[in-house]
Design an enzyme around this catalytic site. Structure first.
Site, PDB file in Angstrom:
ATOM      1  N   HIS A  64       0.805  -0.559   0.252  1.00 54.98           N
ATOM      2  CA  HIS A  64      -0.365   0.073  -0.392  1.00 54.98           C
ATOM      3  C   HIS A  64       1.042   1.265  -0.009  1.00 54.98           C
ATOM      4  O   HIS A  64       2.119   1.263   0.410  1.00 54.98           O
ATOM      5  CB  HIS A  64      -0.688   0.426   1.343  1.00 54.98           C
ATOM      6  CG  HIS A  64       0.127   0.436   2.897  1.00 54.98           C
ATOM      7  ND1 HIS A  64       0.144  -1.831   3.425  1.00 54.98           N
ATOM      8  CD2 HIS A  64       0.072   1.332   3.214  1.00 54.98           C
ATOM      9  CE1 HIS A  64       0.959  -0.900   3.915  1.00 54.98           C
ATOM     10  NE2 HIS A  64       0.423   0.439   4.595  1.00 54.98           N
ATOM     11  N   SER A  65       0.503   2.292  -0.123  1.00 54.74           N
ATOM     12  CA  SER A  65       0.827   3.714  -0.231  1.00 54.74           C
ATOM     13  C   SER A  65      -0.095   4.868   0.616  1.00 54.74           C
ATOM     14  O   SER A  65      -1.218   4.584   0.685  1.00 54.74           O
ATOM     15  CB  SER A  65       1.613   4.370  -1.638  1.00 54.74           C
ATOM     16  OG  SER A  65       2.376   5.113  -1.923  1.00 54.74           O
TER      17      SER A  65
END
Length: 144
Positions: A64-65
């Site tokens: 994820h970011s």
């Protein structure tokens, strides 16, 4: 509400390393309309800079970011690997499920991380996901 879209699922993919697995899981997010390509590269960058923190449980990675790095909508992709691969995690390698997540707003990705971790953290559910033969079966197992 089911956040698992058919275009965000790929079963029994073959990859050579963790970066390729993250890239493929990000491509699925893009196909499903959850993220831009920038988001995929931000996930890879995070993995390369911080390490295998995304391997949250035995056999499970959740790349994820930050939302501002290209998240478009809240959702996730599910990539099941034909052969497990090493991400470099001391306890939870090798990985056979890669579920990239996106979320909108300040806490969107954190909420999505909690939801998907709850689903995948259940041993019975994890085993069912590993045995599912198609999207229809998966959509009955994963209902978030």
């Amino acid at each position: 509400m089911n956040l698992l879209r058919e275009e965000a699922v790929l079963l029994d993919a073959e990859v050579s390393d963790a970066v390729e697995a993250i890239l493929l899981s990000g491509d699925l997010l893009v196909k499903a309309g959850y993220a831009s390509e920038e988001y995929t590269y931000a996930m890879i960058e995070g993995f390369q800079n911080v390490g295998p923190y995304i391997v949250i449980a035995p056999g499970i990675a959740i790349p994820h970011s930050r939302p501002e790095r290209g998240a478009i909508a809240t959702g996730f992709s599910l990539l099941r690997l034909k052969k497990p691969i090493e991400f470099g995690h001391e306890k939870n390698d090798p990985v056979n499920l890669v579920c990239a997540i996106t979320g909108i707003g300040n806490n969107g990705h954190v909420e999505m991380l909690q939801k998907i971790a709850t689903v995948l953290g259940d041993q019975r559910t994890h085993e069912q996901i590993l045995k599912a033969s198609n999207y229809t079966e998966l959509s009955k197992i994963i209902t978030i």
